[in-house]
Design an enzyme around this catalytic site. Structure first.
Site, PDB file in Angstrom:
ATOM      1  N   GLU A 349      -0.989   8.504  -5.529  1.00  0.00           N
ATOM      2  CA  GLU A 349      -0.293   7.923  -4.378  1.00  0.00           C
ATOM      3  C   GLU A 349      -0.949   6.627  -3.910  1.00  0.00           C
ATOM      4  O   GLU A 349      -0.260   5.668  -3.562  1.00  0.00           O
ATOM      5  CB  GLU A 349      -0.238   8.935  -3.235  1.00  0.00           C
ATOM      6  CG  GLU A 349       0.596  10.169  -3.536  1.00  0.00           C
ATOM      7  CD  GLU A 349       1.977   9.864  -4.073  1.00  0.00           C
ATOM      8  OE1 GLU A 349       2.531   8.785  -3.766  1.00  0.00           O
ATOM      9  OE2 GLU A 349       2.507  10.690  -4.825  1.00  0.00           O
ATOM     10  N   HIS A 601      10.578   8.025 -12.975  1.00  0.00           N
ATOM     11  CA  HIS A 601       9.619   9.079 -13.287  1.00  0.00           C
ATOM     12  C   HIS A 601       9.667   9.455 -14.764  1.00  0.00           C
ATOM     13  O   HIS A 601       8.636   9.631 -15.406  1.00  0.00           O
ATOM     14  CB  HIS A 601       9.895  10.323 -12.433  1.00  0.00           C
ATOM     15  CG  HIS A 601       9.575  10.134 -10.986  1.00  0.00           C
ATOM     16  ND1 HIS A 601      10.527   9.754 -10.059  1.00  0.00           N
ATOM     17  CD2 HIS A 601       8.413  10.243 -10.305  1.00  0.00           C
ATOM     18  CE1 HIS A 601       9.955   9.660  -8.864  1.00  0.00           C
ATOM     19  NE2 HIS A 601       8.670   9.948  -8.988  1.00  0.00           N
TER      20      HIS A 601
END
Length: 1024
Positions: A349, A601
């Site tokens: 992140e 993704h």
């Protein structure tokens, strides 16, 4: 009929982004300027084009591109770059005065000078060029993207306030990152930034498009909703949209964006508090890895926090607004669910934060896949070099082509009965399914699970509530549809019913992906085509067996220590173990723009694999990649990220960036090994992992290392196009001739709507009385300046609301038309479609001799038939074939012509009426359906004219073409002498010319016209 929507689809930009528009012919750089550019350099120059513009996107040399100008300092490097672009900016598609120097960065190789493009003082979105000057003062390369041939007004017709209001309306209707697996609350969202830009369509996808003036608007609630919307500043149309929420999970995980009540928020730890103090394990993990992430970049590359200026790194634990298990970066904080706080996930992140403040890769298509892969690469780098959460298996290198024993089972799933559903499925195991679950083959008896009678929701087989047929499912494998709720809920309901296993049917044409969660029963996802067959059959039998070798190693698994995932969510060493592609040509490559923002993704697997191969080495795709080690690979990807990549960079640009970075850093002695440091003492007591440290020197990068980079590029096919995607527009623009050679088209009915909708009637259905949208007569829509009929698909409504639901159908009905006699009667119309994919769309119905309207059969379409199917729960057209969605990667819909065979509908002499049905579900939309040039025609055989010659007057010759009012041209030749070409005018079928007295033999070629065949004959005439 269930009229609610199946969850919330992924984004408005995803509304129909199942295809990418065919690239227009891009302008070519001036070859004379290219020649001068090459001549200026002191060594051979390498040039590569930028896919979206056709201009040069990369120039490099092993020497100096501008050897006559010295550069011994940062300021001189900037001046040298400026001088070069003053001359050669047009090669890259920009004018020199459009390029403003934005910054100069010192790198291990020298200096990178960055220029931002602006047109009449308006920034060009993504317009960035980077010039690279080495320590010897040589300008070695220039790369980037610029929008060429700009010629547009920079005065917006839509004000900032008006565009911002529309952007906010779009987000409130449906956030861009809302999945079909969850519902959305948009409380608290607001516009935080709205900038006027010149926006180049198609830049992110690498396809040619037009440039337009647009408002680039960021909408967020500071927590769980954050996205960019691009609004055409002239028309107010949304032309692109993408989420800026960067998540640790792959696209299979639910992302709910409900804004929580923040009144009870409390700061539980700040720098210098005792560690771990009273923090629970998740909180301690977040603090620890945030520190390690900070010190990785600071110790190794000298960057002070993600913004380079020491920004506070704030994490939010157990965020109630995230549909768990999940985590994200929202532009201000990183946010985590309990059990999703392993070191690689937290570092992942923070990787998004660093990417945002360096290369700025947009979160869509290949740039988004690069963005996601960078976070995986940095997350794994932290995981591999720290001493936490590691065991010996992480040190074991993987063998070529292997999965991990910690991966879900890699299986073969073949439906054996019923016969109509039989076949080998595309399949991916759930993350909780053990690798050896099918070491012994399993025969699975499958029963379609059905919701309880009082269950709400768009699908009766979504597995989101207790089963009405639990007794039938007990002891068997439960089949449920993907969507509406999380995989965890589906798994829990299957267990509660006593199922032996779970089969989830994919709801998109993309390859199945890994499902997250935990469960005591195995689970798999199968492809949409076989899922539909199983659902229709109600029951099936499948043979399941294990298909791949495994290693006792967790190396290169992503998120394997986040307990809430039930196992890792990606495999960087062998991405296909989790349903992701390992190279561009893999079947797993995500082609659908309607989901996962174009594969951010899924397709990140290609770049992840590239990194793992580069670090450890291996043989793949008939290519051997020598491993260069983690330290060198990390330095290369950082240099590429901070010096070469721009917001719209894709895989080819990344491949070149890695090659250039390796060349830049070869022999450099100031590189450092990635270093986390040992610990940071806290004044309150204890120490947090990671700390300030003098990073050890890294041995210089070599030519052999650069050969490894080239090999990794080739192995993963970074410069190749994903041809298996078969990208193209929704409607084929290459309309065939209505009548074949030797026939003539006769039109019996035509409507161009220049007089509005006169002569046409309308009808409507609406779930809520009055909440429908009649057809309109408009003009000047995209690609058509004339009058046309417009079926609105507005961005309005509230699904399921007793007052605001806009589930409706509006029909535009033609006058009665007589089917003509003659050859191959046709019904044709031009149209352009821009609707919400599968939820809104249109089709054509027909009434014969006053009968009921019925859907035109697909077999009657000769060209551009409806290519989509309206979703269950979409409303009045659900389950019907329809034109639905938009062209790929944008909100545009290219015009095309549809041709219908009238012989397949009615007989000659019958009367028909056509009804254009435009339907929409209860909320949201895009723009609408445009229809023009409706016509009915048939074909007749052309006349074969006779050609004769005469000399009625002295010195004159008349050539006569005796046909059906022949027009066109007549070419007369005598021997090798061309007498002339004559035009038949005013329906006079003769051509007259002068000739000498005597006998003449002429070859006469007649061009033909719409009524007459072309023909050539030889005639002889005696001239008086």
């Amino acid at each position: 009929m269930k009229l609610g929507k199946q969850g919330i689809t992924l984004a408005l930009v995803a509304a129909g982004l199942v295809v990418t528009p065919i690239a227009a012919v891009a302008a070519q750089p001036d070859p004379s300027v290219i020649d001068r550019l090459k001549a200026d350099a002191d060594q051979t120059v390498t040039l590569k084009k930028e896919g979206a513009t056709g201009q040069i996107g990369f120039v490099s040399t092993k020497g100096d591109l501008l050897p006559d100008v010295a550069a011994d300092s940062k300021s001189e490097a900037a001046a040298k770059a400026r001088e070069y672009l003053d001359t050669y900016a047009p090669v890259f598609g920009a004018e020199a005065d459009q390029l403003d120097q934005s910054k100069v960065s010192t790198t291990p190789a020298g200096w990178t000078v960055e220029f931002k493009q602006a047109y009449k003082d308006v920034p060009v979105f993504g317009g960035t060029l980077k010039a690279h000057v080495d320590k010897a003062g040589d300008l070695t390369s220039v790369n980037g993207f610029a929008a060429p041939d700009l010629d547009l007004s920079t005065t917006p017709a839509w004000s900032k306030a008006k565009a911002s209001a529309k952007a906010l309306e779009l987000v409130k209707a449906k956030p861009a990152d809302a999945h079909a697996d969850g519902k959305v609350s948009t409380k608290g969202v607001k516009v935080v930034k709205a900038d006027l830009n010149v926006y180049r369509m198609g830049a992110a996808q690498g396809v040619s498009g037009k440039s337009l003036l647009a408002w680039v608007i960021e909408v967020t609630n500071g927590s769980t909703v954050r996205e960019t919307l691009v609004i055409d500043a002239t028309s107010g149309k949304p032309v692109n949209r993408y989420s800026m929420l960067h998540t640790a999970t792959d696209r299979e995980l639910v992302e709910k964006h409900n804004t929580p009540d923040t009144g009870d928020d409390a700061t539980v730890w700040v720098e210098n508090d005792a560690f771990p103090g009273t923090l629970d394990q998740d909180q301690a993990n977040e603090v620890a890895t945030t520190g390690e992430s900070y010190w990785l970049y600071k110790n190794t590359f000298g960057r002070d926090s993600y913004d380079g200026a020491g920004a506070k790194m704030i994490t939010v634990n157990n965020d109630p607004a995230i549909s768990c298990p999940n985590a994200n970066w929202n532009g201000a904080t990183t946010n985590y669910c309990s059990g999703v706080t392993s070191d690689d996930v937290v570092a992942h992140e923070w990787g998004h934060a660093y990417t945002e403040y360096t290369s700025g890769l947009i979160y869509q298509w290949q740039p988004g896949a690069l963005n996601e892969a960078y976070s995986d690469m940095w997350g794994s780098t932290v995981d591999l070099i720290n001493s936490r959460e590691n065991d010996s298996s992480e040190e074991i290198k993987r063998t070529d082509g292997s999965c991990s024993t910690s991966s879900p089972a890699r299986v073969k799933f073949e439906i054996t009965a019923p016969e109509d559903a039989a076949g080998l499925c595309q399949v991916a195991s759930a993350s909780w399914t053990a690798a050896d679950a099918f070491a012994s083959p399993v025969t699975a008896d499958i029963v379609v699970a059905r919701d309880a009678a009082d269950a709400e929701g768009p699908s009766e087989t979504d597995g989101c509530t207790a089963y009405a047929n639990a007794a039938d499912v007990a002891g068997k494998w439960a089949y449920v549809d993907r969507g509406t709720c999380s995989f965890q809920i589906k798994a829990d309901n299957a267990v509660a019913a006593g199922a032996a296993g779970l089969v989830v049917g994919n709801n998109t044409a993309a390859a199945p992906g890994t499902m997250s969660g935990t469960s005591t029963i195995p689970g798999v996802m199968i492809d949409m085509a076989h899922a539909e067959k199983v659902r229709t059959a109600g029951a099936a039998t499948a043979a399941i067996s294990q298909t791949t070798n495994t290693d006792e190693s967790t190396r290169w698994l992503m998120g394997e220590d986040s307990t809430a995932f039930g196992g890792a969510i990606r495999d960087m060493w062998n991405p296909t173990c989790y349903g992701d592609p390992g190279k561009v040509s893999d079947a797993e490559y995500h082609c659908d723009g309607a989901t996962d923002s174009g594969g951010v993704h899924t397709n990140s697997g290609v770049i992840n694999h590239h990194y793992a191969l580069l670090v450890d080495g291996g043989s793949y795709n008939d290519t051997t990649v020598p491993g260069i080690g983690l330290d060198k690979a990390a330095n290369l990807i950082w240099h590429a990220q901070t010096n070469y990549l721009t917001p719209t960079s894709g895989f080819p640009e990344y491949a070149q960036a890695m090659v250039s970075s390796c060349a830049d850093l070869t022999g450099v002695t100031t590189l450092k090994k990635p270093t986390l440091g040992t610990s940071t003492p806290q004044t309150g007591g204890g120490e947090t992992p990671g700390g300030e440290a003098e990073a050890p020197a890294l041995e210089p990068i070599t030519a052999d290392d650069c050969a490894a980079v080239a090999a990794a590029n080739a192995a993963t096919e970074l410069t190749e196009e994903p041809v298996q995607c078969n990208f193209g527009p929704m409607l084929d623009p290459n309309t065939p001739a209505l009548c074949g050679e030797g026939t003539n088209e006769i039109t019996t009915y035509t409507e161009d709507f220049e007089d509005g909708l006169a002569g046409w009637t309308q009808d409507a259905d609406a779930l809520v009385a009055g909440n429908d949208y009649p057809w309109e007569a408009v003009s000047g829509t995209e690609g058509n300046d004339t009058g046309l009929a417009w079926g609105p698909d507005p961005v309005e409504g509230q699904c399921g609301d007793p007052a605001g639901d806009i589930t409706s159908r509006n029909g535009l009905i033609s006058p009665e038309i007589t089917v003509p006699a003659g050859l191959t009667p046709r019904f044709t119309f031009d149209h352009s479609v821009r609707t919400e994919s599968t939820w809104d769309g249109g089709n054509v119905k027909v009434s014969v001799n006053g009968g009921d309207f019925a859907l035109v059969d697909q077999a009657a379409y000769l060209f551009n038939a409806p290519g989509g199917t309206m979703a269950d729960g979409s409303g009045y057209l659900q389950g019907e074939a329809a034109w639905t969605g938009t062209d790929g990667g944008s909100f545009t819909g290219q015009w095309g012509t549809t041709i219908v065979d009238l012989d397949a509908i009615a007989n000659a002499g019958d009367t028909v009426q056509f009804r254009f049905d435009m339907a929409r579900d209860g909320c949201n939309g895009v723009e609408g359906w445009a229809v023009d040039n409706v016509s009915v025609s048939y074909c007749t055989e052309k006349a074969l004219p006779e050609i004769s010659a005469a000399s009625p007057k002295k010195g004159k010759v008349e050539i006569t073409v005796d046909g059906d009012r022949a027009s066109g041209t007549v070419t007369v030749t005598e021997g090798n002498h061309r007498v002339g070409t004559f035009t038949l005018k005013n329906k006079k079928e003769t051509a007259t010319f002068k000739a000498r007295k005597g006998t003449h033999t002429y070859e006469v070629a007649y061009s033909g016209d719409r009524r007459n065949e072309a023909t050539t004959e030889t005639v002889t005439v005696e001239v008086r």
